[in-house]
Write a protein that holds these residues in place. Structure first.
Motif, PDB file in Angstrom:
ATOM      1  N   ALA A  11       0.829  -1.198   0.000  1.00 43.12           N
ATOM      2  CA  ALA A  11       0.000   0.000   0.000  1.00 43.12           C
ATOM      3  C   ALA A  11       0.869   1.256   0.000  1.00 43.12           C
ATOM      4  O   ALA A  11       2.060   1.211   0.339  1.00 43.12           O
ATOM      5  CB  ALA A  11      -0.913   0.006   1.222  1.00 43.12           C
ATOM      6  N   TRP A  12       0.222   2.354  -0.356  1.00 42.44           N
ATOM      7  CA  TRP A  12       0.872   3.662  -0.332  1.00 42.44           C
ATOM      8  C   TRP A  12      -0.151   4.639   0.218  1.00 42.44           C
ATOM      9  O   TRP A  12      -1.278   4.689  -0.259  1.00 42.44           O
ATOM     10  CB  TRP A  12       1.283   4.086  -1.740  1.00 42.44           C
ATOM     11  CG  TRP A  12       2.408   5.070  -1.770  1.00 42.44           C
ATOM     12  CD1 TRP A  12       2.349   6.392  -1.415  1.00 42.44           C
ATOM     13  CD2 TRP A  12       3.747   4.819  -2.178  1.00 42.44           C
ATOM     14  NE1 TRP A  12       3.577   6.973  -1.585  1.00 42.44           N
ATOM     15  CE2 TRP A  12       4.451   6.028  -2.063  1.00 42.44           C
ATOM     16  CE3 TRP A  12       4.412   3.694  -2.649  1.00 42.44           C
ATOM     17  CZ2 TRP A  12       5.799   6.151  -2.388  1.00 42.44           C
ATOM     18  CZ3 TRP A  12       5.744   3.810  -2.972  1.00 42.44           C
ATOM     19  CH2 TRP A  12       6.432   5.023  -2.839  1.00 42.44           C
ATOM     20  N   VAL A  13       0.232   5.405   1.239  1.00 41.17           N
ATOM     21  CA  VAL A  13      -0.663   6.385   1.861  1.00 41.17           C
ATOM     22  C   VAL A  13      -0.198   7.789   1.476  1.00 41.17           C
ATOM     23  O   VAL A  13       0.980   8.109   1.597  1.00 41.17           O
ATOM     24  CB  VAL A  13      -0.674   6.234   3.399  1.00 41.17           C
ATOM     25  CG1 VAL A  13      -1.539   7.312   4.047  1.00 41.17           C
ATOM     26  CG2 VAL A  13      -1.156   4.838   3.806  1.00 41.17           C
ATOM     27  N   MET A  14      -1.133   8.598   1.036  1.00 40.65           N
ATOM     28  CA  MET A  14      -0.855   9.987   0.692  1.00 40.65           C
ATOM     29  C   MET A  14      -1.602  10.860   1.682  1.00 40.65           C
ATOM     30  O   MET A  14      -2.817  11.009   1.604  1.00 40.65           O
ATOM     31  CB  MET A  14      -1.315  10.272  -0.736  1.00 40.65           C
ATOM     32  CG  MET A  14      -1.057  11.672  -1.184  1.00 40.65           C
ATOM     33  SD  MET A  14      -1.601  11.828  -2.901  1.00 40.65           S
ATOM     34  CE  MET A  14      -1.270  13.558  -3.159  1.00 40.65           C
ATOM     35  N   ASP A  15      -0.856  11.416   2.636  1.00 40.06           N
ATOM     36  CA  ASP A  15      -1.454  12.236   3.691  1.00 40.06           C
ATOM     37  C   ASP A  15      -1.334  13.715   3.324  1.00 40.06           C
ATOM     38  O   ASP A  15      -0.259  14.305   3.394  1.00 40.06           O
ATOM     39  CB  ASP A  15      -0.750  11.962   5.026  1.00 40.06           C
ATOM     40  CG  ASP A  15      -1.327  12.784   6.174  1.00 40.06           C
ATOM     41  OD1 ASP A  15      -2.309  13.521   5.968  1.00 40.06           O
ATOM     42  OD2 ASP A  15      -0.776  12.689   7.288  1.00 40.06           O
ATOM     43  N   GLY A  16      -2.445  14.283   2.937  1.00 41.77           N
ATOM     44  CA  GLY A  16      -2.473  15.694   2.578  1.00 41.77           C
ATOM     45  C   GLY A  16      -3.199  16.546   3.596  1.00 41.77           C
ATOM     46  O   GLY A  16      -3.636  17.656   3.282  1.00 41.77           O
ATOM     47  N   THR A  17      -3.324  16.059   4.810  1.00 42.92           N
ATOM     48  CA  THR A  17      -4.111  16.733   5.837  1.00 42.92           C
ATOM     49  C   THR A  17      -3.814  18.225   5.940  1.00 42.92           C
ATOM     50  O   THR A  17      -4.729  19.035   5.975  1.00 42.92           O
ATOM     51  CB  THR A  17      -3.895  16.074   7.220  1.00 42.92           C
ATOM     52  OG1 THR A  17      -4.113  14.675   7.090  1.00 42.92           O
ATOM     53  CG2 THR A  17      -4.848  16.644   8.252  1.00 42.92           C
TER      54      THR A  17
END
Length: 136
Positions: free
Chosen positions: A54-60
């Motif tokens: 998996a790959w998580v893209m955190d743009g919070t």
């Protein structure tokens, strides 16, 4: 574990618990060579070596919007490269700072399906990791 960093823009880390890369964005304004080095060179090599799924893209807290040439790179190369090493899930965490950024993400993530990668949205990184533990 930190894999790569572009100060003021992007931190790329490995999360062993979720067997995933986590990109934490603070500013989406990035040039193609910087993006390529961070994601396609350093991040992808680390993910492959550690059998990431998996790959998580955190743009919070991210501000701005990715330039169109970076979005095109993601659409044409990045998702294919992810699929080639066994990435099954791409998890996004929406920006609370930029509606424009969220629209751009929605646009380029439309290209996940043909690569066989499932798009997942999570409210934060911890919930994304918890979801991944249930979906190995």
């Amino acid at each position: 574990m930190k894999v790569h960093e572009i100060p003021g823009t992007l931190l790329v880390e490995w999360n062993d618990e979720g067997k995933t890369m986590v990109d934490t964005w603070s500013n989406y304004t990035i040039k193609v060579p910087e993006f390529r080095e961070a994601i396609l060179n350093k991040g992808l090599a680390y993910a492959k070596a550690h059998n990431s799924h998996a790959w998580v893209m955190d743009g919070t807290t991210a501000k701005g919007a990715m330039p169109s040439d970076v979005q095109k790179l993601i659409e044409t190369e990045v998702f294919k490269a992810f699929a080639a090493i066994g990435i099954k899930y791409f998890i996004t965490i929406k920006s609370t700072a930029s509606a424009v950024a969220n629209m751009a993400i929605k646009s380029f993530t439309a290209h996940l399906g043909p690569c066989g990668i499932q798009m997942v949205e999570a409210p934060d990184v911890n919930k994304a990791i918890a979801w991944l533990k249930e979906h190995p």
